[in-house]
Scaffold this active site. Structure first.
Site, PDB file in Angstrom:
ATOM      1  N   SER A 115       0.838  -1.193   0.000  1.00 51.52           N
ATOM      2  CA  SER A 115       0.000   0.000   0.000  1.00 51.52           C
ATOM      3  C   SER A 115       0.882   1.255   0.000  1.00 51.52           C
ATOM      4  CB  SER A 115      -0.974  -0.029   1.175  1.00 51.52           C
ATOM      5  OG  SER A 115      -2.017   0.910   0.989  1.00 51.52           O
ATOM      6  N   ASP A 233     -10.216  -3.288  -5.839  1.00 54.00           N
ATOM      7  CA  ASP A 233      -9.739  -2.498  -4.701  1.00 54.00           C
ATOM      8  C   ASP A 233     -10.786  -1.480  -4.262  1.00 54.00           C
ATOM      9  OD1 ASP A 233      -8.186  -0.872  -2.898  1.00 54.00           O
ATOM     10  OD2 ASP A 233      -6.389  -1.614  -3.901  1.00 54.00           O
ATOM     11  N   HIS A 289      -8.154  -4.766  -1.768  1.00 56.39           N
ATOM     12  CA  HIS A 289      -6.845  -4.230  -1.414  1.00 56.39           C
ATOM     13  C   HIS A 289      -6.037  -5.193  -0.542  1.00 56.39           C
ATOM     14  CE1 HIS A 289      -4.038  -0.933  -1.153  1.00 56.39           C
ATOM     15  NE2 HIS A 289      -4.037  -0.963   0.162  1.00 56.39           N
TER      16      HIS A 289
END
Length: 306
Positions: A115, A233, A289
């Protein structure tokens, strides 16, 4: 028939070669390159359910590897807090100092950023070429920033509520920029000039104010730059940012791929040259995600680390 003296002389001459041949036949296999990991928002270096699990997985798949999971702060609690509230430029500086002082990394290392850790490690590659980063793997990183309010259910949900209010109030105000990590890669495509002038982190590492040639040279020194994008996501907006794409300037509906961005066409970071040289790798995965199975990680990520 050779004299005893001649035989002794011949033996003395051949002994070093025999020893060298024996030694070459018994050399230990080379150690795998070290690995540096940087976690994402609301996570920590050593959470056994996330980065701790990744570390163990890599160590099992690649025996003998040295894995350093970056901790930004004095403990795990500070590490989590800093992922929300410590100036990213300070975090990158701290990471560079940790890497520079680690004797096990001095001959180079590979890196995986999860991330926001993806763009943070890219900043390390651009700003701190010593020790050298060899391969950078960005898993769900936001390299063109985000223009959507963060969603993080669970223990950190109250923090994300605060972040949403702060970004709505003024993402580019000085106080928000300096104190809120997510504001520092907030990219408003409708207010591009404000973004370029006020973003204290992303606009700098993406060369959007001026060209820093060392940033370009250092990034181009990577052997591979791998970017993983998650099709479903729900955290990153727009998801194209995970492959260095973004909204077309002036609106927030249509997205364009990296190859159509000014960053690429003007080659402000060297990404065009890297792409032509086969150094950019774009991986796509179904799911939300950072939803990664052990099997997928082993099949698609581990090969870049050996």
């Amino acid at each position: 028939m050779a004299s005893p003296g001649y035989r002794r002389l011949l033996a003395a001459a051949l002994l070093p070669w025999c020893c060298a041949a024996w030694a070459l036949g018994h050399l230990d296999p080379p150690s795998p390159p070290p690995l540096v990991i940087w976690h994402g928002m609301g996570d920590s270096c050593c959470n056994p359910m996330s980065m701790g699990s990744i570390k163990k997985m890599v160590e099992k798949e690649i025996p003998g590897i040295y894995v350093l999971s970056l901790e930004i702060g004095k403990n795990m609690v500070e590490d989590v807090e800093n992922s929300f509230f410590l100036n990213v430029n300070l975090q990158v500086g701290m990471a560079c100092q940790i890497l520079e002082k680690d004797p096990k990394l001095q001959h180079g290392y590979n890196a995986i950023g999860f991330s926001q850790g993806g763009q943070f490690l890219r900043a390390v590659a651009q700003r701190c070429p010593t020790p050298p980063m060899m391969t950078l793997i960005s898993v769900g990183g936001q390299h063109q920033g985000v223009f959507g309010l963060p969603r993080c259910p669970g223990e950190s949900s109250h923090i994300c509520d605060f972040i949403r209010k702060s970004l709505n109030a003024g993402a580019y105000s000085k106080v928000v920029q300096e104190r809120l990590v997510q504001a520092q890669y907030w990219h408003d495509p409708i207010k591009e000039e404000v973004y370029r002038n006020c973003s204290i982190f992303l606009a700098d590492i993406n060369q959007e104010r001026h060209i820093n040639e060392s940033y370009k040279e250092n990034l181009m020194a990577l052997k591979k730059f791998v970017m993983v994008k998650f099709f479903n996501d729900s955290i990153v907006d727009p998801v194209d940012s995970e492959w260095f794409g973004f909204y077309r300037s002036g609106q927030a509906k249509e997205t364009i791929p990296l190859q159509e961005t000014t960053l690429y066409t003007e080659d402000r970071l060297g990404l065009k040259k890297m792409d032509k040289a086969g150094k950019l790798v774009f991986l796509a995965k179904e799911g939300d995600h950072l939803q990664i199975s052990k099997e997928w990680f082993t099949a698609h990520i581990i090969p870049f680390l050996k």
